[in-house]
Design a protein around this motif. Structure first.
Motif, PDB file in Angstrom:
ATOM      1  N   TYR A 141       0.827  -1.212   0.000  1.00 41.05           N
ATOM      2  CA  TYR A 141       0.000   0.000   0.000  1.00 41.05           C
ATOM      3  C   TYR A 141       0.863   1.265   0.000  1.00 41.05           C
ATOM      4  O   TYR A 141       0.338   2.372   0.090  1.00 41.05           O
ATOM      5  CB  TYR A 141      -0.909  -0.002   1.238  1.00 41.05           C
ATOM      6  CG  TYR A 141      -1.625  -1.314   1.399  1.00 41.05           C
ATOM      7  CD1 TYR A 141      -2.844  -1.546   0.763  1.00 41.05           C
ATOM      8  CD2 TYR A 141      -1.054  -2.342   2.135  1.00 41.05           C
ATOM      9  CE1 TYR A 141      -3.474  -2.777   0.868  1.00 41.05           C
ATOM     10  CE2 TYR A 141      -1.680  -3.568   2.243  1.00 41.05           C
ATOM     11  CZ  TYR A 141      -2.881  -3.779   1.609  1.00 41.05           C
ATOM     12  OH  TYR A 141      -3.499  -5.005   1.707  1.00 41.05           O
ATOM     13  N   GLY A 142       2.191   1.086  -0.049  1.00 37.47           N
ATOM     14  CA  GLY A 142       3.111   2.220   0.017  1.00 37.47           C
ATOM     15  C   GLY A 142       3.502   2.591   1.428  1.00 37.47           C
ATOM     16  O   GLY A 142       4.223   3.561   1.652  1.00 37.47           O
ATOM     17  N   LEU A 143       3.043   1.819   2.410  1.00 39.12           N
ATOM     18  CA  LEU A 143       3.274   2.119   3.824  1.00 39.12           C
ATOM     19  C   LEU A 143       4.501   1.377   4.342  1.00 39.12           C
ATOM     20  O   LEU A 143       4.628   0.168   4.158  1.00 39.12           O
ATOM     21  CB  LEU A 143       2.060   1.707   4.654  1.00 39.12           C
ATOM     22  CG  LEU A 143       0.776   2.447   4.321  1.00 39.12           C
ATOM     23  CD1 LEU A 143      -0.437   1.714   4.879  1.00 39.12           C
ATOM     24  CD2 LEU A 143       0.854   3.866   4.869  1.00 39.12           C
ATOM     25  N   CYS A 144       5.377   2.117   4.996  1.00 41.10           N
ATOM     26  CA  CYS A 144       6.613   1.531   5.497  1.00 41.10           C
ATOM     27  C   CYS A 144       6.844   1.929   6.951  1.00 41.10           C
ATOM     28  O   CYS A 144       6.499   3.037   7.361  1.00 41.10           O
ATOM     29  CB  CYS A 144       7.802   2.020   4.676  1.00 41.10           C
ATOM     30  SG  CYS A 144       7.673   1.635   2.916  1.00 41.10           S
ATOM     31  N   GLN A 145       7.468   1.019   7.687  1.00 46.93           N
ATOM     32  CA  GLN A 145       7.913   1.316   9.044  1.00 46.93           C
ATOM     33  C   GLN A 145       9.077   2.293   8.910  1.00 46.93           C
ATOM     34  O   GLN A 145      10.067   1.999   8.241  1.00 46.93           O
ATOM     35  CB  GLN A 145       8.360   0.029   9.734  1.00 46.93           C
ATOM     36  CG  GLN A 145       8.917   0.229  11.109  1.00 46.93           C
ATOM     37  CD  GLN A 145       9.502  -1.058  11.692  1.00 46.93           C
ATOM     38  OE1 GLN A 145       9.470  -2.117  11.074  1.00 46.93           O
ATOM     39  NE2 GLN A 145      10.049  -0.947  12.885  1.00 46.93           N
ATOM     40  N   GLY A 161       3.444  -1.501  -3.654  1.00 47.01           N
ATOM     41  CA  GLY A 161       4.112  -2.663  -4.216  1.00 47.01           C
ATOM     42  C   GLY A 161       5.620  -2.511  -4.326  1.00 47.01           C
ATOM     43  O   GLY A 161       6.329  -3.469  -4.608  1.00 47.01           O
ATOM     44  N   GLY A 162       6.124  -1.305  -4.087  1.00 49.51           N
ATOM     45  CA  GLY A 162       7.567  -1.064  -4.155  1.00 49.51           C
ATOM     46  C   GLY A 162       8.256  -1.487  -2.869  1.00 49.51           C
ATOM     47  O   GLY A 162       7.603  -1.783  -1.871  1.00 49.51           O
ATOM     48  N   PRO A 163       9.580  -1.486  -2.891  1.00 50.44           N
ATOM     49  CA  PRO A 163      10.318  -1.865  -1.678  1.00 50.44           C
ATOM     50  C   PRO A 163      10.373  -0.697  -0.684  1.00 50.44           C
ATOM     51  O   PRO A 163      10.492   0.462  -1.077  1.00 50.44           O
ATOM     52  CB  PRO A 163      11.719  -2.182  -2.201  1.00 50.44           C
ATOM     53  CG  PRO A 163      11.862  -1.315  -3.416  1.00 50.44           C
ATOM     54  CD  PRO A 163      10.473  -1.238  -4.025  1.00 50.44           C
ATOM     55  N   CYS A 164      10.268  -1.030   0.577  1.00 51.68           N
ATOM     56  CA  CYS A 164      10.409  -0.015   1.629  1.00 51.68           C
ATOM     57  C   CYS A 164      11.883   0.241   1.895  1.00 51.68           C
ATOM     58  O   CYS A 164      12.703  -0.684   1.833  1.00 51.68           O
ATOM     59  CB  CYS A 164       9.761  -0.491   2.928  1.00 51.68           C
ATOM     60  SG  CYS A 164       7.964  -0.376   2.929  1.00 51.68           S
TER      61      CYS A 164
END
Length: 173
Positions: A141-145, A161-164
């Motif tokens: 969802y584009g959400l990263c820690q 879908g991209g890498p965090c």
């Protein structure tokens, strides 16, 4: 004519709610975005300042993630979202008092001019199982820690879908 007595506290609340510039937040909430310690709110609580002042793209991403998490039996709750500058400063002041060091406090709490909560670009999710689910699936969802020492703190840091990016070591990272 029947006269009824109205408790003074109820009258004061009613008058204050109608005053020009009064905080439109529902009773039990404040306009600074605060959520009482060890409590959370639903992502459906759009009237709460902590959600109402979030970046719309962030809120939409978290709500999409929450719907998918719920389908898997995991409920995402908001423990913190948007914060006013004053509330953010209060959190920093409390951390300095607790850790007896501004350096230690800033490992956990940014000053208002650096906090992504103040700009509406950060959200804290609980309980632990929900934050863990989002750590594992948030990139969808584009959400990263954002911080390694805060598994609950999420920001839009990638395209869906991209890498965090690797979480920073701390708020000072």
């Amino acid at each position: 004519m029947v006269m009824r007595t109205v408790p003074v506290a109820a009258l004061v609340l009613a008058v204050a709610a109608c005053a020009p510039g009064a905080d439109p937040s529902p009773i039990g909430t404040t306009g600074d975005g605060s959520i009482p310690a060890n409590q959370s709110i639903s992502l459906d609580d759009s009237g709460h300042a902590a959600l109402a002042n979030l970046d719309p793209a962030l809120l939409a991403a978290v709500r999409a993630a929450a719907a998918d998490a719920a389908a898997r039996g995991v409920e995402l709750k908001v423990t913190s979202g948007w914060r006013s500058r004053e509330y953010q400063q209060r959190l920093l002041d409390e951390a300095v008092a607790r850790y007896r060091s501004e350096e230690e406090a800033r490992k956990l709490v940014h000053p208002p001019d650096r906090s992504r909560h103040v700009t509406g670009q950060a959200i804290d999710i609980g309980p632990t199982a929900a934050a863990d689910w989002l750590v594992q699936h948030g990139a969808d969802y584009g959400l990263c820690q954002a911080y390694a020492n805060e598994m609950w703190h999420f920001e839009l840091l990638t395209t869906p879908g991209g890498p965090c990016p690797q979480p920073q070591d701390s708020a000072n990272g």
